[in-house]
Write a protein that holds these residues in place. Structure first.
Motif, PDB file in Angstrom:
ATOM      1  N   ARG A 132       0.832  -1.204   0.000  1.00 44.88           N
ATOM      2  CA  ARG A 132       0.000   0.000   0.000  1.00 44.88           C
ATOM      3  C   ARG A 132       0.868   1.257   0.000  1.00 44.88           C
ATOM      4  NH1 ARG A 132      -1.565   2.823   4.395  1.00 44.88           N
ATOM      5  NH2 ARG A 132      -1.226   1.048   5.802  1.00 44.88           N
ATOM      6  N   ALA A 149      -1.245  -5.509  -2.504  1.00 43.72           N
ATOM      7  CA  ALA A 149      -1.792  -5.417  -1.156  1.00 43.72           C
ATOM      8  C   ALA A 149      -3.086  -6.218  -1.040  1.00 43.72           C
ATOM      9  CB  ALA A 149      -2.028  -3.964  -0.787  1.00 43.72           C
ATOM     10  N   LEU A 162      -1.399  -1.488  -5.138  1.00 47.08           N
ATOM     11  CA  LEU A 162      -2.671  -1.817  -4.495  1.00 47.08           C
ATOM     12  C   LEU A 162      -3.123  -3.243  -4.800  1.00 47.08           C
ATOM     13  CD1 LEU A 162      -4.622   1.540  -4.966  1.00 47.08           C
ATOM     14  CD2 LEU A 162      -2.927   0.876  -3.247  1.00 47.08           C
ATOM     15  N   LEU A 170      -7.193   0.617   1.646  1.00 53.17           N
ATOM     16  CA  LEU A 170      -7.016   0.471   0.200  1.00 53.17           C
ATOM     17  C   LEU A 170      -8.191   1.097  -0.549  1.00 53.17           C
ATOM     18  CD1 LEU A 170      -5.673  -3.173  -0.303  1.00 53.17           C
ATOM     19  CD2 LEU A 170      -4.409  -1.044  -0.487  1.00 53.17           C
TER      20      LEU A 170
END
Length: 1012
Positions: free
Chosen positions: A930, A938, A935, A962
């Motif tokens: 992150r 993550a 993203l 997120l």
């Protein structure tokens, strides 16, 4: 018979006409009301587009569209039905994707046609098989009469019929019971049964095969055919092969050679022909039900699995002479001849053989003597007392005791109640109690794991606690059995109060009433069970029977103990007061056990247990510590006229020494009960404790019943429950490299060692634990592992330092005594070695051992958990970027919860450590990705972490962050609500407890949502 046949054919014709009428009705209705739904041709698409754009589509068009969809759906269903009918008619399995109701309709159609055509001959002798048999030679001049096994054996459930030729269930039903429509009921009656050749009936079993032995329930078999061969179902048909010695037939095998090889392995020396002959006969008789031609033991086939009966103990002289022959150098190839001396000393004495494999815990008593043996101090009693005893003991007569002892020899089988046979009496007595305790412990552990902070783990169970939980887990009845019992008890009317409940191992439930008045007629599913004696009146039903829900059952039901083959429970609410007498320490211990039983019960309505004179069990949700038990009675009396009965809370008052138990008025019968230490008043029920393991229930009429008390340590379990009650008891998690060193180094003996670098390479044979358990050998999945052998493999794979044979026996068969002379560990290891085969070095993956050497797996066998921990250990000392790469590699092994679907009690700590280490790694990877604006990386880490245990508040919080980075401010509140729903889904519904988000998680979500 002719009238019945014509009646059956008429019924088949009616069903056939009805089925076609149902199929023809939809198209006739569509054609008559709507007509042709297709548009005229050619279609003017310009007008269609204009009509859609301006919204002026005529309603008739939409009606035609819906009609066209209905025609298409009807055509698809008819096509699927036609395919299924062909499959059923040709005795083929159902195609995938066909709904169950389509399968049942197809079977009904075929059954109706068969009924019209007339019954065939499907329940006679076995038909010919197409496989090429192995011709087996027999020892000369040794024969046995095998005809007796074909005789019909009485069975209250029904008769067993051997199928001669394949057919649908409807066709089979038409032949055997004269009604093809009963096919689905016959299949339902055989669900879960092993019917021959290793086949088990399931919902997808669409046809019957030759040689299967199917049960015809008595309720469906109104006039069984006298000429049908009705061989009895063998007692061992449902046994777990891992718990028995078994032999898979290879080409060239024969019964004489198998008998000789088995005795050679068991004795450590080659037996003579005279010694082989009796065992050879026993081997044939034990496998009559497994032979495809039962009358001809000279025909066995490759792939068949035979049961090996317990081998007789070798003579002392031979044993002593061969005791030194168990060296590795004397071993031979296990495929052709079992190894002499393998898995233990060959020269075990008769005494050693008789006790081998018994539980090592001295607290577990042996089987209690027959309850017919009177207590030496019991007063003389009347015939009326004999009636009470007979009603309570039920199946504990000498004959049934002999049957129970015989059944206990079959390791691995379970009774209809779900209790494993062969359990020590005290462990079997705790079977219902144990289920609630184990469920409560698991829920608390899971909740604490969900609420822990990163870097913390659950406290490691103490060794004594592990052994206690393993023993309880071994005897605990399955959850579905408890559901059946709770449903059955809920069918008891609210104003009916039995004092005792007796549950036999075969699933019969009897309610006994301490009343001399006339009881109301028992409502379904109960029937009157009055034997005409002066004993109590009873009601009877069977586990699995269903009736309307009339009450919340018997809320104050506690386990008293075991009498013969029955578990006896007391309804304290109907008794009023149950007094306990005996040594003060034992009375206190038994009162705590009863409190624990009710506080964790899976079959009782949520209750309150009010304890006075003791401070134990305070961590349980249903327990309150009080000082004045009389005040509880007064409060309950005040509720009688003010609170609706469904909202009143039943109470059990537990009065330890030094407390005067209150009197229970008649208005509170069924809702308040007392168990108390001390002498009983006149007419009160009394449990006299002889010692830790046995006691006698003294009846109001002066009779006594001897009981084996539940083998349970309430103090030990209370300590464990208290440790799991507070997040403050969490401990710091171990560094990953320490876990990897212990797991990967078989020479460490459980101690930390210094290794240059953990091995992250896959083993040649890998046991995958991070998800559904599976075994991969050289890239291919290993099949054929039974639940018992799979558990043994998982235990050995997670204890690489090696384990003793005795420890392995105690883990896998906790609480279950071995049959005299049995070699269940040896048998299971031999089978496991045979299934896994050799490693790339040509040596067995389950090496042979000599003498008392520990059992250690080959270095070519490992687990995915070892590799995941190794990656985490490597990551610990690496720079940030490389560290994340290694931790991501560890997360890739996750497929689901550790040991998914296998709740091994001994693996509790292993699973918890895996969840802690890998979820912490997932959280660290998600945060790093992150911050690096990766993203997708993550999100992948979060998903992998939640596969281990969902929910985890910190991972949900990371997911909400997120969402905010992706510009979705509406998502964090939804994610928080999803997290709360997940916690609610994991609630212990029976105990009425729900986990709540930890304060730090809730605060972090509030701040995030406020910032968004």
């Amino acid at each position: 018979m002719a009238a019945r046949m014509w009646k059956s054919r008429a019924g088949g014709a009616v069903r056939l006409v009805a089925a076609f009428a149902v199929l023809a009705t939809p198209p006739l209705l569509l054609a008559g009301t709507i007509g042709n739904p297709l548009p005229s041709w050619p279609v003017d698409w310009t007008r269609v587009v204009e009509a859609v754009q301006v919204g002026l589509v005529p309603p008739s068009v939409w009606v035609n569209v819906l009609a066209g969809a209905a025609w298409a759906a009807w055509a698809v269903l008819v096509g699927m039905l036609a395919i299924e009918v062909v499959a059923v008619a040709r005795n083929r399995p159902s195609p995938t994707g066909v709904p169950g109701w389509i399968r049942h309709l197809a079977q009904a159609l075929v059954a109706a046609v068969i009924t019209l055509a007339g019954p065939g001959q499907h329940a006679q002798a076995l038909g010919d098989r197409t496989e090429a048999p192995i011709l087996v030679w027999a020892a000369p001049a040794l024969h046995t009469d095998g005809a007796s096994w074909l005789e019909s054996q009485p069975d209250p459930r029904g008769r067993i019929v051997t199928v001669a030729e394949g057919d649908s269930w409807g066709g089979f039903a038409a032949d055997v019971v004269g009604d093809a429509s009963l096919g689905p009921e016959l299949r339902a009656a055989n669900l879960g049964r092993q019917v021959g050749y290793g086949d088990t009936i399931s919902e997808s079993t669409a046809f019957v095969e030759p040689g299967w032995q199917l049960m015809i329930p008595t309720r469906l078999d109104s006039s069984p055919r006298e000429d049908a061969a009705v061989p009895a179902e063998p007692a061992g048909a449902a046994r777990d092969d891992a718990d028995l010695q078994t032999w898979e037939v290879k080409e060239g095998d024969h019964f004489w050679g198998i008998a000789e090889a088995t005795l050679t392995e068991s004795w450590g020396s080659v037996p003579t022909a005279t010694e082989i002959a009796p065992y050879w006969l026993d081997l044939i008789q034990s496998n009559r039900d497994r032979l495809r031609s039962p009358g001809d033991p000279d025909l066995i086939y490759p792939g068949q699995e035979l049961v090996l009966p317990a081998s007789p103990v070798a003579a002392e002289g031979e044993s002593a002479a061969t005791g030194s022959a168990s060296s590795e150098g004397d071993t031979r190839d296990a495929e052709s001849q079992p190894v002499a001396g393998d898995e233990g000393p060959a020269g075990a004495s008769a005494t050693e053989a008789g006790t081998q494999g018994a539980p090592s815990d001295a607290r577990s008593p042996g089987p209690v003597e027959s309850a017919d043996v009177p207590s030496p101090v019991a007063p003389a009693h009347s015939a009326q007392a004999d009636g009470w005893r007979a009603a309570i003991e039920g199946g504990a007569s000498p004959d049934s005791q002999e049957e129970a002892a015989s059944a206990e020899q079959e390791d691995g089988t379970r009774t209809a109640l779900g209790v494993p046979t062969g359990l020590a009496a005290g462990v079997a007595a705790a079977s219902i109690l144990a289920a609630g305790v184990i469920a409560t412990l698991r829920w608390r552990r899971r909740t604490l794991l969900q609420q822990r902070a990163p870097g913390m783990r659950l406290p490691t169970p103490l060794p004594d606690t592990d052994a206690e939980i393993a023993r309880l887990d071994a005897g605990a009845v399955p959850e579905e059995t408890l559901d059946d019992l709770a449903s059955l008890l809920a069918s008891i009317p609210l104003d009916v109060h039995p004092v005792l409940v007796r549950i036999t191992d075969d699933g019969e439930v009897t309610l006994l009433f301490d009343e001399r008045g006339v009881l109301p007629e028992p409502p379904p599913p109960w029937t009157l069970a009055d034997d005409g004696s002066d004993g109590p009146v009873g009601w009877q039903a069977r586990m699995g029977d269903r009736g309307p829900e009339r009450s919340f059952g018997l809320p104050l039901l506690v386990t008293l103990g075991r009498s013969g083959t029955s578990t006896v429970l007391a309804n304290i609410g109907a008794m009023g007061t149950l007094a306990l007498e005996g040594p003060p320490s034992e009375v206190c211990r038994r009162l705590r056990a009863m409190s624990l039983d009710l506080a964790t019960s899976r079959v009782s309505f949520p209750v309150e247990i009010a304890i006075t004179g003791d401070e134990r069990l305070a961590s349980l949700d249903r327990v309150r510590l009080i000082e004045d038990p009389s005040g509880e009675v007064e409060q309950a009396l005040a509720e009688v006229g003010e609170v609706f009965i469904d909202d009143r809370i039943p109470r059990l008052l537990v009065c330890h020494h030094g407390t005067v138990p209150p009197e229970i008025p008649d208005e509170l019968v069924g809702m308040v009960g007392v168990v108390a230490a001390g002498a009983a008043s006149v007419g009160t029920w009394l449990l006299e404790l002889d010692d830790e393991h046995t006691g006698r229930l003294r009846l109001p009429d002066g009779g006594t019943v001897r009981l084996a008390l539940p083998d349970i340590d309430p103090e030990l379990l209370d300590d464990e429950l208290a440790r799991l009650d507070e997040p403050a008891n969490l401990e710091p998690a171990e560094p990953p490299d320490e876990l990897a060193r212990v797991a990967a180094d078989p020479s460490s003996n459980g101690q930390l060692t210094h290794r240059s670098a953990p091995d992250t390479e896959p083993a040649w044979c890998e046991v995958r634990l991070l998800g559904a358990v599976e075994v991969i050998r050289d890239g291919a999945r290993v099949e054929g592992l039974t639940p018992g052998t799979l558990e043994m493999l998982v235990y050995l794979a997670t204890h690489r330092q090696g384990v003793t044979k005795e420890r392995l026996d105690d883990v896998i068969w906790a609480g279950t005594a071995a049959r005299p002379g049995s070699q269940r560990v040896t048998s299971a290891l031999t089978k496991l070695r045979k299934i896994l085969g050799d490693g790339p070095d040509g040596q067995p993956l389950v090496p042979r051992r000599s003498g008392d050497e520990p059992i250690v797996l080959s270095q070519h066998l490992g687990t995915d958990l070892d590799r995941a921990f190794a990656h985490l250990a490597v990551a610990r000392d690496l720079p940030a970027e490389l560290r994340i790469q290694e931790m991501t590699a560890a997360l890739e092994f996750i497929r689901g919860e550790p040991l998914e679907g296998h709740a091994y009690s001994w693996a509790t700590d292993i699973c918890q450590r895996a969840i802690v280490q890998l979820q912490d790694a997932a959280l660290e990877v998600a945060r790093a990705c992150r911050e690096a604006r990766d993203l997708d990386g993550a999100e992948m880490a979060i998903e992998q972490g939640l596969k281990l245990l969902d929910p985890n508040g910190w991972l949900y919080l990371e997911r909400a962050q997120l969402a905010r980075l992706r510009g979705r401010p509406e998502q964090p509140p939804r994610i928080f609500e999803q997290y709360r729903r997940k916690l609610a889904d994991d609630a212990d519904e029976i105990a009425g407890t729900v986990a709540t988000p930890p304060p730090e998680i809730e605060l972090a979500f509030r701040e995030l949502m406020a910032g968004a």
